[in-house]
Motif scaffolding. Structure first.
Motif, mmCIF file in Angstrom:
data_model
loop_
_atom_site.group_PDB
_atom_site.id
_atom_site.type_symbol
_atom_site.label_atom_id
_atom_site.label_comp_id
_atom_site.label_asym_id
_atom_site.label_seq_id
_atom_site.Cartn_x
_atom_site.Cartn_y
_atom_site.Cartn_z
ATOM 1 N N VAL A 24 65.526 46.799 18.774
ATOM 2 C CA VAL A 24 65.129 47.510 17.553
ATOM 3 C C VAL A 24 64.290 46.576 16.679
ATOM 4 O O VAL A 24 64.718 45.453 16.375
ATOM 5 N N PRO A 25 63.081 46.987 16.278
ATOM 6 C CA PRO A 25 62.267 46.139 15.404
ATOM 7 C C PRO A 25 63.030 45.761 14.132
ATOM 8 O O PRO A 25 63.704 46.600 13.528
ATOM 9 N N GLY A 26 62.950 44.507 13.760
ATOM 10 C CA GLY A 26 63.673 44.034 12.585
ATOM 11 C C GLY A 26 65.118 43.686 12.882
ATOM 12 O O GLY A 26 65.925 43.527 11.964
ATOM 13 N N ALA A 27 65.443 43.533 14.177
ATOM 14 C CA ALA A 27 66.833 43.240 14.571
ATOM 15 C C ALA A 27 67.355 41.949 13.959
ATOM 16 O O ALA A 27 68.559 41.809 13.740
ATOM 17 N N SER A 28 66.468 41.030 13.656
ATOM 18 C CA SER A 28 66.909 39.745 13.095
ATOM 19 C C SER A 28 67.552 39.911 11.718
ATOM 20 O O SER A 28 68.254 39.013 11.242
ATOM 21 N N ASN A 29 67.319 41.059 11.079
ATOM 22 C CA ASN A 29 67.965 41.326 9.790
ATOM 23 C C ASN A 29 69.435 41.712 9.948
ATOM 24 O O ASN A 29 70.200 41.679 8.988
ATOM 25 N N THR A 30 69.795 42.102 11.165
ATOM 26 C CA THR A 30 71.156 42.596 11.421
ATOM 27 C C THR A 30 71.903 41.744 12.434
ATOM 28 O O THR A 30 73.090 41.452 12.266
#
Length: 199
Positions: A24-30
């Motif tokens: 999922v794009p932006g996975a590093s936020n989660t």
């Protein structure tokens, strides 16, 4: 979009969950960390000792607790989700026990225990692991308030889920969890169970 942060440890099954969370794009936020100890030496290094049973609710809970506290060590968020997965999938060697997966998801407020058993004759090793991945993902979704995915029932012999709510401590006794049916809706009773620090 969610404020939750996820730390994951899976062994024996559930390796695809790492991919599902990562893609999922932006996975590093989660996504904080994902680990897949597989060899006996790796599991011993992860847990500090060889578990009495590699595939048990006790071991899945140890992974979830360890993942949770690793998550806290990375990000002091009150919304850490620690996920622990273990199981036995189709193998080239004969096993007496069932093909099954055990998933534990821990937050600061609750722990969810899940047990899935598979029909050995209906699903491949990959299919069993994919179903395990989806169940684990749905547990994460449940905590995050996201609508669950539809999971086909083909090849699933049984499924059970128990929730321990309103935790008042991060300490929990592992010993009573070998039999999932022992848990009831009230979860841990401090008058019946000895609580001790997780190491």
């Amino acid at each position: 979009e969610t404020d939750f942060k996820i730390a994951l440890i899976s062994a024996g099954i559930g390796s695809g969950l790492h991919q599902l969370l990562w893609q999922v794009p932006g996975a590093s936020n989660t996504l904080l960390t994902c680990e897949f100890p597989y060899h006996e030496g790796a599991i011993k290094k992860e847990l500090g000792s060889i578990p009495s049973k590699y595939i048990s609710m006790d071991t899945a809970l140890k992974y979830a607790n360890l993942a949770y506290f690793k998550g806290l060590s990375i990000n002091l968020s009150p919304s850490i989700i620690g996920v622990g997965v273990t199981g036995a999938a189709v193998s080239s060697r004969k096993r007496k026990g069932p093909d099954h997966a055990l998933i534990v998801v821990k937050t600061s407020k609750q722990i969810i225990f899940t047990h899935i058993t598979f029909d050995k004759d209906k699903l491949s090793r990959i299919e069993q692991s994919e179903i395990c991945d989806l169940f684990a993902l749905n547990l994460i979704f449940k905590i995050a308030g996201i609508s669950p995915l539809t999971i086909p029932s083909y090849g699933i012999n049984s499924f059970s889920c128990e929730i321990e709510k309103e935790l008042t401590t991060n300490f929990i006794n592992f010993s009573y969890l070998e039999n999932l049916n022992y848990l009831n809706e009230n979860g841990v009773d401090p008058n019946q169970h000895i609580l001790f620090p997780v190491t």
